[in-house]
Write a protein that holds these residues in place. Structure first.
Motif, PDB file in Angstrom:
ATOM      1  N   GLU A 322       0.834  -1.194   0.000  1.00  0.00           N
ATOM      2  CA  GLU A 322       0.000   0.000   0.000  1.00  0.00           C
ATOM      3  C   GLU A 322       0.871   1.246   0.000  1.00  0.00           C
ATOM      4  O   GLU A 322       1.955   1.273   0.587  1.00  0.00           O
ATOM      5  N   ALA A 324       0.722   5.803   0.160  1.00  0.00           N
ATOM      6  CA  ALA A 324      -0.081   6.949   0.569  1.00  0.00           C
ATOM      7  C   ALA A 324       0.621   8.227   0.126  1.00  0.00           C
ATOM      8  O   ALA A 324       1.829   8.255  -0.151  1.00  0.00           O
ATOM      9  N   SER A 327       0.697  14.592   3.108  1.00  0.00           N
ATOM     10  CA  SER A 327      -0.159  15.786   3.166  1.00  0.00           C
ATOM     11  C   SER A 327       0.646  17.060   3.427  1.00  0.00           C
ATOM     12  O   SER A 327       0.146  18.168   3.206  1.00  0.00           O
ATOM     13  N   LEU A 344      -4.104   8.434   8.645  1.00  0.00           N
ATOM     14  CA  LEU A 344      -4.542   8.161   7.286  1.00  0.00           C
ATOM     15  C   LEU A 344      -5.976   8.634   7.081  1.00  0.00           C
ATOM     16  O   LEU A 344      -6.830   8.442   7.944  1.00  0.00           O
ATOM     17  N   ASN A 345      -6.214   9.235   5.932  1.00  0.00           N
ATOM     18  CA  ASN A 345      -7.565   9.639   5.545  1.00  0.00           C
ATOM     19  C   ASN A 345      -7.734   9.397   4.051  1.00  0.00           C
ATOM     20  O   ASN A 345      -6.783   9.570   3.269  1.00  0.00           O
ATOM     21  N   SER A 346      -8.940   9.014   3.671  1.00  0.00           N
ATOM     22  CA  SER A 346      -9.241   8.835   2.255  1.00  0.00           C
ATOM     23  C   SER A 346      -9.934  10.091   1.737  1.00  0.00           C
ATOM     24  O   SER A 346     -10.955  10.513   2.280  1.00  0.00           O
ATOM     25  N   VAL A 347      -9.338  10.671   0.694  1.00  0.00           N
ATOM     26  CA  VAL A 347      -9.891  11.895   0.104  1.00  0.00           C
ATOM     27  C   VAL A 347     -10.056  11.670  -1.399  1.00  0.00           C
ATOM     28  O   VAL A 347      -9.064  11.505  -2.116  1.00  0.00           O
ATOM     29  N   GLY A 349     -10.823   9.138  -3.020  1.00  0.00           N
ATOM     30  CA  GLY A 349     -10.220   7.903  -3.482  1.00  0.00           C
ATOM     31  C   GLY A 349      -8.734   7.792  -3.247  1.00  0.00           C
ATOM     32  O   GLY A 349      -8.148   6.719  -3.455  1.00  0.00           O
ATOM     33  N   ASP A 350      -8.085   8.865  -2.817  1.00  0.00           N
ATOM     34  CA  ASP A 350      -6.646   8.841  -2.530  1.00  0.00           C
ATOM     35  C   ASP A 350      -6.417   8.653  -1.027  1.00  0.00           C
ATOM     36  O   ASP A 350      -7.136   9.220  -0.209  1.00  0.00           O
ATOM     37  N   LEU A 351      -5.387   7.886  -0.691  1.00  0.00           N
ATOM     38  CA  LEU A 351      -5.024   7.696   0.708  1.00  0.00           C
ATOM     39  C   LEU A 351      -4.011   8.765   1.098  1.00  0.00           C
ATOM     40  O   LEU A 351      -2.910   8.822   0.536  1.00  0.00           O
ATOM     41  N   ARG A 393       0.343   0.113   7.503  1.00  0.00           N
ATOM     42  CA  ARG A 393      -0.715   0.498   8.432  1.00  0.00           C
ATOM     43  C   ARG A 393      -0.868  -0.535   9.545  1.00  0.00           C
ATOM     44  O   ARG A 393      -0.623  -1.720   9.349  1.00  0.00           O
TER      45      ARG A 393
END
Length: 395
Positions: A322, A324, A327, A344-347, A349-351, A393
């Motif tokens: 995986e 990411a 940010s 981690l956050n999904s925005v 469709g992107d991690l 993760r």
């Protein structure tokens, strides 16, 4: 020191097969399947009714007939009956075998039943509607679940359907987790001012439970003869030893010399990474030895970054890596691979990985505020917002 990439390669090259065992299928969730699962008959095994309603010969409807005398009922689980007159119908239940001489099912919502006559109340129906055709999902002998699949609830349903009451899975390694140090006391004890409670060992127990690996635990004080005596026995009894502490340069960090005296082949000791640099890895013919540093973040990240991949390869499980997106900008000057804690956050469709600043490798509490480690390579100092890196993760 060895690089992170070389360390991982070394660990993976020493993976080992622990064999196969048969377990009750209902106890196999989370285990790694070690046989192909084939259909023992067609899926579904008969033309299956998929709606409660009536069944007819579609030709009669096509010829303009709308009212049908009910001949009988085909219940789920009952032997197949036949439609004797093509101008009639049979009531059918979901899951039932489709009666002989019938080919189309109309749901109850689209019929009106009075005095034993079913009248179709819609203008359009389709030939073979609401019928799950025999063999549509798979034919007898088809491969349903491939070997080396991690078994989940979805696979359990298939195993039950094909009658696999016992299933072959990869054996789990026999693991002992050992903590060391005179400063450690039990979880239920009140530590003195110079002591702390044992925690790393239970973190490791939980990390292994995520892999469905049972483990035993032990604590050994910083006494070299005692360490040597107990570890000698553990090397004979267990497939894997996981240690937390006593592998660095302290005066009481006896483990590397104890391993050497007991014939453990050292494959590496110290990695160019932060946290977790003083990691020892070695093996005997029968046992793999992971010596993690005692700081809690170091133990945590090394278990995820090295033991997990070693286990996956040992049992034949392929795991997708995986990634990411950072940010924020990060600057890290030491010439080391940096395992940085992130949320981690999904925005869209992107991690997205948001760096979280802790207080070093001893800051155990920081783990509860983060979800993963993002792995930043040692070939640069500045890591820019929007760049993509490998993420490990744990939540």
């Amino acid at each position: 020191m060895i690089s992170v990439e070389k360390a991982l390669e070394t660990v993976l090259n020493s993976s080992r097969d622990f064999g196969i065992e048969e377990v009750p299928f209902i106890k196999s969730v989370g285990r790694i399947l070690k046989e192909n699962i084939l259909a023992d008959r067609d899926f579904p095994p008969f033309n299956r009714v998929s709606m409660d309603g009536i069944t007819i010969d579609y030709t009669s409807f096509k010829n303009g007939q709308r009212a049908f005398k009910i001949e009988g009922i085909q219940a789920a689980g009952s032997e197949q009956i036949s439609l004797n007159n093509s101008d009639n119908c049979i009531e059918v239940m979901t899951g039932a075998v489709l009666p002989n001489n019938a080919n189309t099912v109309i749901r109850y919502e689209d019929v009106i039943i009075e005095d034993g006559i079913a009248t179709i109340s819609v203008d359009v129906i389709n030939d073979a509607q609401n019928v799950h055709a025999k063999g549509k999902d798979g034919k007898v002998g088809d491969l349903l679940i491939e070997e080396n699949t991690k078994i989940s609830a979805a696979e359990i349903g298939v195993l039950a359907t094909v009658g696999k009451s016992f299933v072959k899975v990869a054996k789990q390694p026999k693991v002992m987790i050992v903590s060391t140090g005179d400063e450690l006391v039990g979880v239920d004890e009140i530590p003195q001012a110079h002591q702390i409670r044992r925690s790393n060992v239970f973190t490791l127990v939980s990390l292994l439970e995520r892999l469905n690996i049972p483990s035993e635990t032990a604590h050994i004080t910083d006494d070299k003869p005692v360490l040597k005596s107990k570890i000698e026995n553990y090397l004979q009894e267990y497939d894997v030893l996981l240690f937390s502490g006593a592998v660095s340069k302290g005066k009481y960090d006896f483990l590397p010399e104890v391993f050497d005296e007991l014939g453990v082949e050292k494959l590496f000791h110290k990695i160019t990474q932060r946290p977790g640099k003083p990691f020892f890895y070695g093996k005997t013919d029968e046992c793999n030895v992971f010596g993690f540093p005692g700081n809690p973040i170091s133990t945590f990240v090394n278990c995820l970054a090295y033991f997990y991949p070693w286990y996956y390869k040992s049992v034949g499980l392929e795991v997708e890596q995986e990634t990411a997106i950072l940010s924020d900008d990060v600057i890290f000057k030491p010439n080391l691979t940096y395992f940085l804690q992130v949320k981690l956050n999904s925005v869209l469709g992107d991690l997205i990985a948001t760096p979280i600043t802790g207080n070093g490798s001893g800051d155990l509490a920081s783990l509860v505020k983060t979800d993963a480690f993002i792995q930043l390579p040692n070939d640069k100092v500045e890591f820019k917002k929007g760049e993509v890196y490998k993420v490990i993760r744990y939540r």
